[in-house]
Design a protein around this motif. Structure first.
Motif, PDB file in Angstrom:
ATOM      1  N   ARG A  66       0.835  -1.213   0.000  1.00  0.00           N
ATOM      2  CA  ARG A  66       0.000   0.000   0.000  1.00  0.00           C
ATOM      3  C   ARG A  66       0.864   1.257   0.000  1.00  0.00           C
ATOM      4  NH1 ARG A  66      -3.590   2.662   4.421  1.00  0.00           N
ATOM      5  NH2 ARG A  66      -5.042   3.796   3.099  1.00  0.00           N
ATOM      6  N   ALA A  67       1.919   1.251   0.818  1.00  0.00           N
ATOM      7  CA  ALA A  67       2.823   2.398   0.884  1.00  0.00           C
ATOM      8  C   ALA A  67       3.517   2.612  -0.459  1.00  0.00           C
ATOM      9  CB  ALA A  67       3.839   2.200   1.998  1.00  0.00           C
ATOM     10  N   ALA A  68       3.910   1.528  -1.121  1.00  0.00           N
ATOM     11  CA  ALA A  68       4.558   1.642  -2.429  1.00  0.00           C
ATOM     12  C   ALA A  68       3.578   2.179  -3.469  1.00  0.00           C
ATOM     13  CB  ALA A  68       5.111   0.286  -2.858  1.00  0.00           C
ATOM     14  N   ARG A  69       2.356   1.685  -3.433  1.00  0.00           N
ATOM     15  CA  ARG A  69       1.340   2.162  -4.380  1.00  0.00           C
ATOM     16  C   ARG A  69       1.062   3.650  -4.168  1.00  0.00           C
ATOM     17  NH1 ARG A  69      -2.248  -1.619  -3.527  1.00  0.00           N
ATOM     18  NH2 ARG A  69      -3.421  -0.446  -1.983  1.00  0.00           N
ATOM     19  N   LEU A  70       0.955   4.076  -2.920  1.00  0.00           N
ATOM     20  CA  LEU A  70       0.732   5.491  -2.628  1.00  0.00           C
ATOM     21  C   LEU A  70       1.901   6.334  -3.106  1.00  0.00           C
ATOM     22  CD1 LEU A  70      -0.897   5.474   0.935  1.00  0.00           C
ATOM     23  CD2 LEU A  70      -1.963   6.127  -1.217  1.00  0.00           C
ATOM     24  N   GLU A  71       3.123   5.857  -2.920  1.00  0.00           N
ATOM     25  CA  GLU A  71       4.310   6.580  -3.355  1.00  0.00           C
ATOM     26  C   GLU A  71       4.358   6.681  -4.875  1.00  0.00           C
ATOM     27  OE1 GLU A  71       7.461   8.891  -2.771  1.00  0.00           O
ATOM     28  OE2 GLU A  71       6.364   7.980  -1.113  1.00  0.00           O
ATOM     29  N   ARG A  72       3.954   5.600  -5.562  1.00  0.00           N
ATOM     30  CA  ARG A  72       3.966   5.567  -7.017  1.00  0.00           C
ATOM     31  C   ARG A  72       2.901   6.509  -7.593  1.00  0.00           C
ATOM     32  NH1 ARG A  72       3.320   0.129  -7.799  1.00  0.00           N
ATOM     33  NH2 ARG A  72       1.090   0.409  -7.887  1.00  0.00           N
ATOM     34  N   ASN A  73       1.743   6.559  -6.980  1.00  0.00           N
ATOM     35  CA  ASN A  73       0.638   7.368  -7.483  1.00  0.00           C
ATOM     36  C   ASN A  73       0.639   8.803  -6.924  1.00  0.00           C
ATOM     37  OD1 ASN A  73      -0.281   5.220  -8.963  1.00  0.00           O
ATOM     38  ND2 ASN A  73      -1.687   4.535  -7.349  1.00  0.00           N
ATOM     39  N   LYS A  74       1.623   9.096  -6.129  1.00  0.00           N
ATOM     40  CA  LYS A  74       1.672  10.417  -5.514  1.00  0.00           C
ATOM     41  C   LYS A  74       2.000  11.466  -6.572  1.00  0.00           C
ATOM     42  CE  LYS A  74       3.780  12.831  -1.683  1.00  0.00           C
ATOM     43  NZ  LYS A  74       4.797  12.779  -0.647  1.00  0.00           N
TER      44      LYS A  74
END
Length: 163
Positions: free
Chosen positions: A9-17
């Motif tokens: 989830r943290a990686a997805r949020l970082e990628r979509n930020k």
């Protein structure tokens, strides 16, 4: 390497930020409506509320009303600031042009003290029915003058001419 659901989830949020985009269209709409409301409500036009018993004459008056003492003369009564001071029959029956009860009421108003300096003119607006006799209107004007009201205005309905 296997990621935990929290790491995914943290990686997805970082990628979509991305940078925060502010939608200005809705703010512009709100400010436009607010500006329109303020301009339309602050035009500086004052109106006097007219009692239903009084039908004002029409005129092509150019000046706007200002806040003054209002004397209403209907078919039946004479009112000062909404308070009945005399009937038309009593006023017409008096000898001379002075209406004593109207003069007493005008002199008793706040700011209408006789010890005021003469340079400061006191204003009165007469809101008379268009069908009242001139003799009655003359008596009201004479009485206002005797109560030291030197600036007399008449309330009318503004008639717009087709140009």
């Amino acid at each position: 390497m296997k990621l935990t659901p929290l790491q995914k989830r943290a990686a997805r949020l970082e990628r979509n930020k991305s940078e925060v985009d502010v939608n200005l269209v809705s703010l512009i709409d709100i400010f436009t409506i607010l500006l329109f409301f303020l301009l339309s409500s602050a035009t500086g036009v004052e109106t006097l509320s007219s009692p239903k018993a009084v039908k004002l004459p029409q005129s092509t008056a150019e000046t706007s009303p200002r806040e003054t003492v209002v004397v209403v003369v209907s078919h039946d009564d004479i009112l000062v600031s909404g308070r009945r001071v005399a009937t038309v029959a009593e006023a017409m029956a008096t000898e001379g042009d002075l209406i004593a009860s109207l003069k007493a009421e005008l002199e008793g108003l706040p700011g209408a003290a006789p010890e005021q300096p003469p340079a400061q003119s006191k204003s009165v607006t007469i809101m008379g029915d268009k069908d009242i006799p001139y003799r009655l209107l003359r008596k009201v004007m004479y009485t206002a003058a005797r109560a030291n009201f030197s600036d007399v205005s008449f309330a009318v309905i503004r008639k717009y001419e087709a140009s």
